[in-house]
Enzyme design. Structure first.
Site, PDB file in Angstrom:
ATOM      1  N   GLU A 182      -0.025  -5.724  -1.674  1.00  0.00           N
ATOM      2  CA  GLU A 182      -0.422  -4.432  -1.147  1.00  0.00           C
ATOM      3  C   GLU A 182      -1.802  -3.814  -1.586  1.00  0.00           C
ATOM      4  OE1 GLU A 182       1.771  -0.203   0.074  1.00  0.00           O
ATOM      5  OE2 GLU A 182       2.616  -1.388  -1.462  1.00  0.00           O
ATOM      6  N   ASP A 195       8.421   4.864   4.006  1.00  0.00           N
ATOM      7  CA  ASP A 195       8.816   6.060   3.593  1.00  0.00           C
ATOM      8  C   ASP A 195       8.675   7.077   4.782  1.00  0.00           C
ATOM      9  OD1 ASP A 195       8.622   5.748   0.834  1.00  0.00           O
ATOM     10  OD2 ASP A 195       6.405   5.046   1.145  1.00  0.00           O
TER      11      ASP A 195
END
Length: 333
Positions: free
Chosen positions: A200, A279
């Site tokens: 990431e 999220d």
């Protein structure tokens, strides 16, 4: 774009990244915690991503308000329960919720083991109430160092039968996976599955390390795999899944725009990749948005979106029998 004859899953979803703004406001008032705003409308810009953040670390600061109001184990239990309620509201049949008890405990020095127990209780009650199937993934927050991760690991091991997998998240560049070899050895000894945030913020070497040294069966995000053809071949051949989080990767500036996201290429390469939220409370999105807005914007065809939905169940940390039962349950509706 969602095939309603198939189970809808979200297998990369942070429980502590999905605390409702309304709940933050209510818990702040309940525990007399100073918040940056006193109404829901004015609070939202502080707790949700309004414009893309410059990097992952900046994005993560948005999560902090959610955990700052976790002033008791009852508060932790509440947000766990609400996570299941949210999953049900958005049509999910199966969700894997991951959480860092050390992160959740930090602001008010709650007992880490107590946080794990409270989350288990809240999720169990939510599943009973709303009929969603859920499993828990324990996160070690590498940003806080090896000793803190050890404390989190011990708390998970105290409830090993309620934890399905171990994950490593946080500052990928500052705290490489090599620091946590012993932690993952113990996780495998406990019979847990392994998923690791990798590729990431760091490059493809982080993904190789997660697989070879930590034993990762799945990779969280994994966008940098696109830079290494041999790695993509390996992921496809070994059926190591990539938990893609489209909107999240744009909001953290990991990927410049949805049209440039590698998920389409991963699917074309035969990699088992799925669509997930990450999220959702902080991002202001849900799984429906990821399938109906983000995935088409990332260039996925209808058939590729369906394949990603199939992959979500295939990648899930469920037994073959559990997967079959879930498929039959959804098909019968």
């Amino acid at each position: 774009m969602i095939d309603t004859t198939l189970p809808l899953t979200d297998i990369h979803r942070h429980l502590d990244g999905n605390i409702r703004p309304q709940t933050i406001l209510e818990l702040g008032r309940q525990y007399n915690i100073s918040l940056p705003a006193q109404s829901l409308e004015t609070l939202i810009p502080h707790v949700q991503v309004i414009a893309n953040e410059p990097d992952l670390v900046s994005f993560l600061t948005k999560l902090d308000w959610g955990v700052k109001v976790l002033a008791s184990l009852d508060a932790c239990r509440r947000v766990a329960f609400e996570n299941i309620e949210d999953a049900a509201r958005h049509g999910l049949h199966y969700v894997e919720l991951r959480f860092s008890p050390g992160y959740m405990a930090m602001a008010h020095q709650l007992p880490v083991a107590g946080v794990v127990e409270a989350v288990i209780d809240g999720v169990r009650e939510g599943c009973r109430t709303f009929g969603v199937q859920a499993k828990l993934i324990g996160i070690m927050s590498r940003t806080f160092g090896e000793a803190a991760c050890q404390q989190e690991l011990e708390a998970f091991l105290a409830h090993r039968d309620q934890i399905t997998a171990l994950d490593l998240a946080g500052d990928e560049l500052g705290f490489p996976g090599s620091l946590f070899l012993s932690h993952f050895n113990r996780a495998r000894d406990a019979g847990w599955h392994i998923t690791v945030h990798a590729g990431e913020a760091a490059g493809p070497e982080s993904i190789w390390q997660a697989i070879r040294e930590l034993g990762a069966e799945r990779i969280g995000h994994g966008v940098k795999a696109i830079e290494d053809r041999a790695l993509m071949d390996f992921l496809a051949e070994q059926q190591i899944g990539i938990e893609s989080c489209l909107t999240s990767n744009i909001q953290t500036s990991t990927v410049a725009e949805l049209a440039a996201h590698p998920l389409k290429t991963f699917l074309e390469h035969g990699i088992r990749a799925s669509i997930n939220t990450d999220d959702p409370g902080v991002q202001g999105v849900d799984i429906i948005h990821e399938y109906t807005v983000a995935a088409p914007a990332a260039g996925l065809s209808r058939e590729q979106i369906r394949q990603a939905q199939i992959n979500g169940l295939e990648m899930a940390f469920l037994s073959a029998e559990e997967k079959r039962a879930l498929r039959e349950k959804v098909a019968a509706k």
